[in-house]
Design a protein around this motif. Structure first.
Motif, PDB file in Angstrom:
ATOM      1  N   GLN A  98       0.533  -1.154   0.119  1.00  0.00           N
ATOM      2  CA  GLN A  98       0.116  -0.270  -0.193  1.00  0.00           C
ATOM      3  C   GLN A  98       0.911   1.689  -0.142  1.00  0.00           C
ATOM      4  O   GLN A  98       0.286   2.124  -1.133  1.00  0.00           O
ATOM      5  N   GLN A  99       2.310   1.030   0.955  1.00  0.00           N
ATOM      6  CA  GLN A  99       2.832   2.704   0.843  1.00  0.00           C
ATOM      7  C   GLN A  99       3.129   2.372  -0.998  1.00  0.00           C
ATOM      8  O   GLN A  99       3.835   3.826  -1.404  1.00  0.00           O
ATOM      9  N   GLU A 100       3.599   1.722  -1.458  1.00  0.00           N
ATOM     10  CA  GLU A 100       4.576   1.573  -2.300  1.00  0.00           C
ATOM     11  C   GLU A 100       3.537   2.268  -4.109  1.00  0.00           C
ATOM     12  O   GLU A 100       3.426   2.903  -4.631  1.00  0.00           O
ATOM     13  N   VAL A 101       1.861   1.374  -3.752  1.00  0.00           N
ATOM     14  CA  VAL A 101       0.766   2.142  -4.695  1.00  0.00           C
ATOM     15  C   VAL A 101       0.601   3.830  -4.160  1.00  0.00           C
ATOM     16  O   VAL A 101       0.923   4.765  -5.223  1.00  0.00           O
ATOM     17  N   ASP A 102       0.832   4.607  -2.333  1.00  0.00           N
ATOM     18  CA  ASP A 102       0.637   5.849  -2.463  1.00  0.00           C
ATOM     19  C   ASP A 102       1.439   6.491  -3.036  1.00  0.00           C
ATOM     20  O   ASP A 102       1.139   7.711  -3.621  1.00  0.00           O
ATOM     21  N   GLN A 103       3.219   5.518  -3.164  1.00  0.00           N
ATOM     22  CA  GLN A 103       4.133   6.818  -3.145  1.00  0.00           C
ATOM     23  C   GLN A 103       3.765   6.724  -4.905  1.00  0.00           C
ATOM     24  O   GLN A 103       3.898   7.880  -5.612  1.00  0.00           O
ATOM     25  N   LYS A 104       3.331   6.143  -5.515  1.00  0.00           N
ATOM     26  CA  LYS A 104       3.608   5.472  -6.827  1.00  0.00           C
ATOM     27  C   LYS A 104       1.601   6.244  -7.497  1.00  0.00           C
ATOM     28  O   LYS A 104       2.214   7.607  -8.325  1.00  0.00           O
ATOM     29  N   GLN A 105       1.265   6.401  -6.875  1.00  0.00           N
ATOM     30  CA  GLN A 105       0.313   7.853  -6.617  1.00  0.00           C
ATOM     31  C   GLN A 105       0.198   8.902  -6.458  1.00  0.00           C
ATOM     32  O   GLN A 105      -0.472   9.777  -7.357  1.00  0.00           O
ATOM     33  N   ALA A 106       1.192   9.469  -5.726  1.00  0.00           N
ATOM     34  CA  ALA A 106       2.094  10.752  -5.571  1.00  0.00           C
ATOM     35  C   ALA A 106       2.919  10.871  -6.573  1.00  0.00           C
ATOM     36  O   ALA A 106       2.697  12.324  -6.780  1.00  0.00           O
ATOM     37  N   GLU A 107       3.417  10.471  -6.874  1.00  0.00           N
ATOM     38  CA  GLU A 107       3.947  10.510  -8.232  1.00  0.00           C
ATOM     39  C   GLU A 107       3.548  10.661  -9.562  1.00  0.00           C
ATOM     40  O   GLU A 107       3.468  11.567  -9.671  1.00  0.00           O
ATOM     41  N   TYR A 108       2.334   9.776  -9.813  1.00  0.00           N
ATOM     42  CA  TYR A 108       1.547  10.206 -10.863  1.00  0.00           C
ATOM     43  C   TYR A 108       1.057  12.052 -10.830  1.00  0.00           C
ATOM     44  O   TYR A 108       0.972  12.767 -11.574  1.00  0.00           O
ATOM     45  N   ASP A 109       0.659  11.999  -9.450  1.00  0.00           N
ATOM     46  CA  ASP A 109      -0.392  12.869  -9.505  1.00  0.00           C
ATOM     47  C   ASP A 109       0.646  14.372  -9.550  1.00  0.00           C
ATOM     48  O   ASP A 109       0.311  15.619  -9.853  1.00  0.00           O
ATOM     49  N   GLN A 110       1.856  13.823  -8.845  1.00  0.00           N
ATOM     50  CA  GLN A 110       2.571  15.083  -9.178  1.00  0.00           C
ATOM     51  C   GLN A 110       2.759  15.577 -10.537  1.00  0.00           C
ATOM     52  O   GLN A 110       3.319  16.474 -11.425  1.00  0.00           O
ATOM     53  N   ARG A 111       3.209  14.484 -11.981  1.00  0.00           N
ATOM     54  CA  ARG A 111       3.676  14.074 -13.484  1.00  0.00           C
ATOM     55  C   ARG A 111       2.491  14.763 -13.461  1.00  0.00           C
ATOM     56  O   ARG A 111       2.734  15.956 -14.386  1.00  0.00           O
ATOM     57  N   TRP A 112       1.267  14.126 -13.322  1.00  0.00           N
ATOM     58  CA  TRP A 112       0.423  15.085 -14.076  1.00  0.00           C
ATOM     59  C   TRP A 112      -0.385  16.324 -13.519  1.00  0.00           C
ATOM     60  O   TRP A 112      -0.337  16.958 -15.139  1.00  0.00           O
TER      61      TRP A 112
END
Length: 313
Positions: free
Chosen positions: A111-125
């Motif tokens: 879940q931490q990896e998912v949240d981190q990837k989601q944060a990266e995605y949100d930042q990139r977006w």
């Protein structure tokens, strides 16, 4: 001479009276002795019957005790087997608890990896949207100024290409982040399912353990009841053993009384021992059926049935 004659008659008279009295007493004593022996024989038979009854009851009590002990042994074996199965289930449940904890740790990490990837995605977006807004401003007038500042044809041609490359790269990165996010979500879902399977397996083991515990309690209750039956049988056995001792004493006493009466009767009619209370073997090898016992109806012997003319012993 007359005096002597009278004396002789008187003595004869006394002898006659004595003989008559002896015959009378003999006639009276014989039925009395027979009645006494008969009563004592009946008493002995009754005591022997009472002893046989006690012996039979003791045998039944000992059989009941043995049956109860056999049942208890079976119940204890079943209980031992159930306790072994409960121990195995307890170990398995403990192992499942560890597996569930470990699986939850994996889920949390995923879940931490998912949240981190989601944060990266949100930042990139967010960065992508900022660039799009900047490019929009260029399209609204800034781009003309930027193009007019170009000093050669190369700058004009590479400007559009550069913008296209930036947009393409952003789209590629966003797609990559989205794919990674989807993959992580799938892995997390798989971990959640694995955890759910472990919890279901644990619940099944817990149900089996509860059923075994219930069966064990039932067996313990049955063993307790069997112990009560054994204690009751032991108490009954002890009481019957004591009754057996008393019954044996009464049989011995009745036999002694009968023997004493028989000996007295034997001595009254001779020194030969005719019979006693014990069931000895017959003195005759050929003739064994007693047709008349000593003392019966004033009889002064023990008769064995034999053909007429058989020599008397």
């Amino acid at each position: 001479m007359k005096h002597f004659s009278h004396s002789k008659k008187f003595i004869s008279l006394l002898l006659s009276v004595a003989v008559a009295m002896t015959m009378t007493l003999s006639t009276v004593m014989t039925p009395l002795a027979a009645a006494s022996v008969s009563d004592l024989r009946q008493k002995l038979q009754e005591q022997q019957a009472a002893l046989e009854k006690v012996n039979q009851q003791l045998k039944e009590a000992q059989s009941d005790k043995a049956d109860a002990q056999a049942i208890k042994t079976q119940l204890e074996q079943q209980k031992s087997l159930l306790l072994s199965q409960i121990g195995t289930l307890t170990e398995q449940i403990g192992g499942l608890d560890n597996d569930i904890v470990n699986k939850q740790d994996e889920i949390n990490q995923k879940q931490q990896e998912v949240d981190q990837k989601q944060a990266e995605y949100d930042q990139r977006w967010a960065d992508f949207k900022d660039r799009m807004r900047a490019m929009q401003r260029l399209n609204d007038g800034g781009s003309i100024a930027l193009l007019s500042s170009a000093t050669n044809l190369y700058q004009l041609l590479t400007f559009a290409t550069t913008l296209e490359q930036i947009v393409s790269k952003d789209e590629e990165i966003c797609q990559q982040l989205e794919d990674e996010h989807t993959q992580l979500e799938q892995q997390r879902a798989e971990l959640e399912q694995a955890k759910a399977d472990l919890e279901a397996k644990k619940a099944d083991y817990e149900a089996q353990k509860a059923a075994l515990n219930s069966k064990t309690s039932e067996l313990a209750e049955n063993i307790s009841q069997t112990d009560e039956s054994i204690s009751k049988a032991e108490a009954e056995e002890q009481a019957l053993k004591e009754a057996q001792i008393e019954a044996n004493k009464k049989v011995d006493e009745a036999a002694k009384e009968l023997d004493a009466a028989l000996n007295a009767a034997n001595q009254a009619y001779g020194n030969a021992s005719i019979q006693c209370s014990l069931d000895f073997g017959r003195p005759l090898a050929t003739y064994k059926y007693v047709s008349c016992y000593f003392g019966g109806n004033g009889h002064r012997g023990t008769d064995y049935a034999a053909p007429g003319g058989t020599e008397i012993f």
